[in-house]
Design a protein around this motif. Structure first.
Motif, mmCIF file in Angstrom:
data_model
loop_
_atom_site.group_PDB
_atom_site.id
_atom_site.type_symbol
_atom_site.label_atom_id
_atom_site.label_comp_id
_atom_site.label_asym_id
_atom_site.label_seq_id
_atom_site.Cartn_x
_atom_site.Cartn_y
_atom_site.Cartn_z
ATOM 1 N N LEU A 67 -22.271 36.864 -15.617
ATOM 2 C CA LEU A 67 -21.847 35.401 -15.738
ATOM 3 C C LEU A 67 -20.868 34.889 -16.578
ATOM 4 C CD1 LEU A 67 -25.069 33.614 -14.239
ATOM 5 C CD2 LEU A 67 -23.046 34.321 -13.220
ATOM 6 N N GLU A 108 -28.044 25.233 -14.334
ATOM 7 C CA GLU A 108 -28.318 26.344 -15.276
ATOM 8 C C GLU A 108 -29.407 27.121 -14.984
ATOM 9 O OE1 GLU A 108 -26.629 28.258 -18.399
ATOM 10 O OE2 GLU A 108 -25.809 26.344 -17.562
ATOM 11 N N LYS A 111 -28.748 29.608 -12.231
ATOM 12 C CA LYS A 111 -27.854 30.564 -12.454
ATOM 13 C C LYS A 111 -28.725 32.074 -12.812
ATOM 14 C CE LYS A 111 -23.866 28.089 -14.044
ATOM 15 N NZ LYS A 111 -23.037 27.700 -15.124
#
Length: 111
Positions: A67, A108, A111
């Motif tokens: 990421l 967040e 992810k």
């Protein structure tokens, strides 16, 4: 410089989290690999030529998804609980949709 701060910041956050987790496992006197305090931690395990993510009874293939360098939120007991819930749901071929107020780290965490 800004890039170094962007890279080192998340490493420090995760290092502090892992230090605190290790201390709590030691203080709890955990000595068995089947103890919940240990098995509830997210672990990466190599099995033959495959890498798997394990947590409690869930075992999922590692996805090799990068990421990029991003900021990292502080990991709290609620974050750990979210990880456990989502890992268990994925093991059962289900999904999850964290809910809560805006700005609390749901995206967040996912992810």
């Amino acid at each position: 410089d800004k890039l170094q701060r962007l890279v080192v910041g998340p490493l420090i956050v995760m290092d502090v989290y892992h230090r605190d987790t290790t201390v709590s496992i030691v203080e709890a006197g955990v000595s068995e690999v089947n103890a919940f305090e240990w098995s509830s931690q997210l672990r990466y395990v190599q099995e033959e030529s495959d890498i798997r993510c394990k947590m409690i009874s869930a075992s999922l293939p590692y996805g090799y998804e990068y990421l990029g360098v991003q900021g990292r939120l502080v990991v709290t007991p609620l974050t750990d609980r979210c990880y456990r819930t989502l890992m268990s749901a994925l093991q059962l071929d289900l999904g999850g949709a964290p809910e809560g107020p805006a700005g609390t780290g749901k995206t967040e965490t996912t992810k």
